[in-house]
Write an enzyme that holds these catalytic residues in place. Structure first.
Site, PDB file in Angstrom:
ATOM      1  N   CYS A 231      11.467  -9.202  18.579  1.00 53.41           N
ATOM      2  CA  CYS A 231      10.467 -10.220  18.231  1.00 53.41           C
ATOM      3  C   CYS A 231       9.416 -10.314  19.333  1.00 53.41           C
ATOM      4  CB  CYS A 231      11.136 -11.576  17.988  1.00 53.41           C
ATOM      5  SG  CYS A 231      12.145 -12.154  19.349  1.00 53.41           S
TER       6      CYS A 231
ATOM      7  N   GLU B  61      13.334 -19.562  14.604  1.00 54.91           N
ATOM      8  CA  GLU B  61      12.795 -18.607  15.580  1.00 54.91           C
ATOM      9  C   GLU B  61      12.297 -17.415  14.774  1.00 54.91           C
ATOM     10  OE1 GLU B  61      15.445 -17.970  18.999  1.00 54.91           O
ATOM     11  OE2 GLU B  61      16.635 -19.543  18.085  1.00 54.91           O
TER      12      GLU B  61
HETATM   13  P1  NAD Z   1      14.522 -11.584   7.457  1.00 54.30           P
HETATM   14  O1  NAD Z   1      13.765 -12.854   7.490  1.00 54.30           O
HETATM   15  O2  NAD Z   1      14.297 -10.637   6.348  1.00 54.30           O
HETATM   16  O3  NAD Z   1      16.103 -11.907   7.422  1.00 54.30           O
HETATM   17  C1  NAD Z   1      16.723 -12.705   8.397  1.00 54.30           C
HETATM   18  C2  NAD Z   1      18.027 -13.241   7.856  1.00 54.30           C
HETATM   19  O4  NAD Z   1      17.773 -14.134   6.774  1.00 54.30           O
HETATM   20  C3  NAD Z   1      18.971 -12.185   7.304  1.00 54.30           C
HETATM   21  O5  NAD Z   1      20.296 -12.537   7.658  1.00 54.30           O
HETATM   22  C4  NAD Z   1      18.758 -12.303   5.809  1.00 54.30           C
HETATM   23  O6  NAD Z   1      19.861 -11.854   5.061  1.00 54.30           O
HETATM   24  C5  NAD Z   1      18.578 -13.794   5.661  1.00 54.30           C
HETATM   25  N1  NAD Z   1      17.869 -14.252   4.453  1.00 54.30           N
HETATM   26  C6  NAD Z   1      17.057 -13.548   3.632  1.00 54.30           C
HETATM   27  N2  NAD Z   1      16.562 -14.366   2.668  1.00 54.30           N
HETATM   28  C7  NAD Z   1      17.051 -15.602   2.905  1.00 54.30           C
HETATM   29  C8  NAD Z   1      16.885 -16.870   2.274  1.00 54.30           C
HETATM   30  N3  NAD Z   1      16.092 -17.036   1.196  1.00 54.30           N
HETATM   31  N4  NAD Z   1      17.512 -17.937   2.794  1.00 54.30           N
HETATM   32  C9  NAD Z   1      18.292 -17.807   3.881  1.00 54.30           C
HETATM   33  N5  NAD Z   1      18.493 -16.629   4.524  1.00 54.30           N
HETATM   34  C10 NAD Z   1      17.879 -15.540   4.037  1.00 54.30           C
HETATM   35  O7  NAD Z   1      14.293 -10.911   8.869  1.00 54.30           O
HETATM   36  P2  NAD Z   1      14.770  -9.478   9.364  1.00 54.30           P
HETATM   37  O8  NAD Z   1      13.921  -8.428   8.733  1.00 54.30           O
HETATM   38  O9  NAD Z   1      16.255  -9.398   9.223  1.00 54.30           O
HETATM   39  O10 NAD Z   1      14.434  -9.567  10.940  1.00 54.30           O
HETATM   40  C11 NAD Z   1      13.199  -9.240  11.477  1.00 54.30           C
HETATM   41  C12 NAD Z   1      12.394 -10.487  11.753  1.00 54.30           C
HETATM   42  O11 NAD Z   1      13.100 -11.363  12.634  1.00 54.30           O
HETATM   43  C13 NAD Z   1      11.093 -10.177  12.468  1.00 54.30           C
HETATM   44  O12 NAD Z   1      10.048 -10.934  11.905  1.00 54.30           O
HETATM   45  C14 NAD Z   1      11.346 -10.610  13.907  1.00 54.30           C
HETATM   46  O13 NAD Z   1      10.215 -10.923  14.659  1.00 54.30           O
HETATM   47  C15 NAD Z   1      12.220 -11.801  13.666  1.00 54.30           C
HETATM   48  N6  NAD Z   1      12.958 -12.129  14.885  1.00 54.30           N
HETATM   49  C16 NAD Z   1      12.628 -13.264  15.582  1.00 54.30           C
HETATM   50  C17 NAD Z   1      13.287 -13.576  16.765  1.00 54.30           C
HETATM   51  C18 NAD Z   1      12.954 -14.809  17.544  1.00 54.30           C
HETATM   52  O14 NAD Z   1      13.776 -15.219  18.339  1.00 54.30           O
HETATM   53  N7  NAD Z   1      11.790 -15.422  17.369  1.00 54.30           N
HETATM   54  C19 NAD Z   1      14.298 -12.730  17.235  1.00 54.30           C
HETATM   55  C20 NAD Z   1      14.602 -11.593  16.508  1.00 54.30           C
HETATM   56  C21 NAD Z   1      13.932 -11.292  15.328  1.00 54.30           C
END
Ligand code: NAD
Length: 470
Positions: free
Chosen positions: A273, A239
């Site tokens: 999001c 997501e």
């Molecule tokens: P991010 O992708 O930077 O991090 C998300 C998670 O992934 C964190 O827990 C992070 O520590 C972890 N992570 C980082 N690198 C990783 C790797 N290589 N492998 C596995 N995990 C890893 O996102 P963010 O900045 O924390 O959140 C914002 C983003 O989330 C925005 O793009 C937003 O649109 C999206 N979002 C989507 C939804 C949805 O349901 N579609 C809901 C909420 C947020």
């Protein structure tokens, strides 16, 4: 298309723990365990052990999840206070997030997969039954730590899987507390919360003992997660981000919708999001729309989420604030105009003024990419076809909305949006019972409703003849 973003750095590690900052002050106020990838074999091993029993009894699982929902609600005040402290959102939004978390646990506790006969005229009694997958790895971001944790763990646990969940290093504390609250109702090892910094998540999603990776976060990280999970060929649900457009029609009542439209963009400081991230207004109404939104932005009370009057808290973290500032500066350099805000606030913490941008060219990153903060561009359009084309001209496909008085006409326009959910005169109103499925770069797989449950199950077909030797 989504642009790449660097992985967000967290404050450094001292003595096996890392500091958690309060975004309203910029000060460290607590620490969390900095767990290391070499702990994962033991963690996933325990999740496998616990799975043996947990998968066997659906009604015991339902009872446990209902008790977990009650425990979550009972801990609401403590959870809400901690969530506001580490995430920044107003306390009322934290309470709403916790209510949604408990409601989701209840919803999935009561949802059972249905066996289905296969009837195709052959003299056999074939039936599809549903089986859990095994240990699930769940990774969530910092914008709705608890709500998104529950969106992962409630369907996974209800389906009979065990879960290892890793919150964002920016917001691990309320999730750890939620984990310990929920675990009072669960057998040992069924739910494990691990906290730490990268490469902990990367190693979790590629661990051979994991059978389903369910991830919420940005597009670039989603790609890395899918590539990592390919190592074990487990199931992957992603997501990801969004760049939702709101199209206002000629017959819209600007004053009547202004509050709702504004908060559809600015709730949780725009870190949603499915926030409205671009507004398309008919040229004739353009200045009225800009003015109405700017007036709301100028009167919004910005402050600590713990202050009772606060409507808009800080941005959660420094890298995200830098992104919001960068996109805003670029929009102004591209010829845009700040009808309200346009800058960071001169005070401690990560506060940015609620910002309405006018006259921004359509190629500016604040229009083409996800700003994920308290900044909203408003763009004029001349023909409806032009507006629909612009709304769909994005690599994302999460949601979209159409605003107008003639509901049939609005629905006909909504039907043309290329996304997972389209609203009329609303935005981001989600039922627990609906599928949540972004298209294009916004996601892979379906969460929410029965689809979320089946996303955590595999079909198992039993084929038996009507008579013993036919
Ligand atoms: P991010 O992708 O930077 O991090 C998300 C998670 O992934 C964190 O827990 C992070 O520590 C972890 N992570 C980082 N690198 C990783 C790797 N290589 N492998 C596995 N995990 C890893 O996102 P963010 O900045 O924390 O959140 C914002 C983003 O989330 C925005 O793009 C937003 O649109 C999206 N979002 C989507 C939804 C949805 O349901 N579609 C809901 C909420 C947020």
């Amino acid at each position: 298309m989504a642009t790449g973003r660097p992985h967000q750095a967290s404050p450094g590690t001292v003595g096996g723990r890392f500091a958690i900052l309060d975004p309203a002050t910029g000060e460290a106020f607590e620490e969390a365990p900095d767990q290391q990838p070499d702990e994962l074999d033991a963690v996933v091993g325990r999740a496998h052990e616990a799975w043996r029993d947990w998968r066997t009894d659906r009604s015991a699982r339902a009872t446990a999840l209902l008790a977990a929902a009650d425990a979550t609600q009972a801990a609401g005040a403590e959870l809400a206070s901690l969530l506001t402290r580490e995430q920044g959102k107003p306390l009322s939004e934290s309470y709403a997030e916790i209510a949604r978390t408990a409601a989701r646990l209840r919803y999935f506790a009561e949802l059972a997969p249905e066996p289905r006969p296969i009837t195709d005229g052959r003299p056999v009694r074939s039936e599809i039954r549903w089986r859990p997958l095994g240990p699930v790895a769940a990774i969530v971001p910092w914008n709705f730590p608890l709500q998104l944790a529950s969106a992962k763990l409630a369907p996974a646990l209800a389906a009979g899987n065990t879960v290892v969940l890793k919150p964002s290093p920016f917001t691990p504390l309320a999730t750890r507390l939620l984990g310990s609250v929920i675990s009072t109702a669960l057998p040992e090892g069924v739910l494990t919360i691990i906290t730490g910094q990268e490469p902990l998540g990367a190693r979790l999603v590629s661990h051979p003992g994991i059978r389903h990776v369910t991830f919420t976060g940005s597009v670039p990280t989603g790609r890395a997660v899918a590539a990592g999970a390919a190592a074990s060929l487990g199931r992957v649900t992603l997501e990801l981000g969004g760049n939702d457009a709101a199209i206002l029609l000629e017959d819209v009542d600007v004053e009547r919708i202004a509050d709702r439209l504004f908060w559809a963009a600015f709730r949780n400081c725009g870190q949603v999001c499915m926030a409205v991230k671009r507004v398309y207004a008919p040229a004739r109404l353009y200045s009225d729309v800009v003015e109405a939104l700017a007036q709301r932005a100028k009167t919004t009370v910005v402050g600590s989420g713990h202050d009772p009057g606060t409507e808009l808290g800080p941005v959660n973290n420094i890298p995200q604030l830098a992104r919001v500032e960068r996109y805003t500066a670029q929009a102004l350099a591209d010829g845009g105009r700040a009808a309200a805000g346009g800058h960071r606030l001169d005070r401690p913490g990560y506060f940015h003024a609620p910002t309405i941008l006018a006259d921004v060219p359509s190629h500016s990153p604040v229009v083409t990419d996800e700003q994920f903060g308290p900044v909203l561009p408003v763009l004029p359009y001349r023909s409806l076809d032009e507006a629909v084309e612009a709304a769909n001209d994005t690599g994302f496909g999460l949601g979209g909305s159409v605003w107008g008085t003639d509901l049939d006409r609005a629905e006909a326009v909504a039907d043309r949006l290329e996304c997972g959910t389209a609203w009329i005169n609303h935005h981001a109103e989600l039922s627990l019972a609906q599928p949540f499925a972004g298209i294009k770069e916004s996601g892979v797989g379906i969460a929410g409703g029965p689809w979320g449950l089946y996303g955590n199950l595999r079909p198992f077909v039993v084929h038996r003849p009507e008579e013993p030797w036919r």
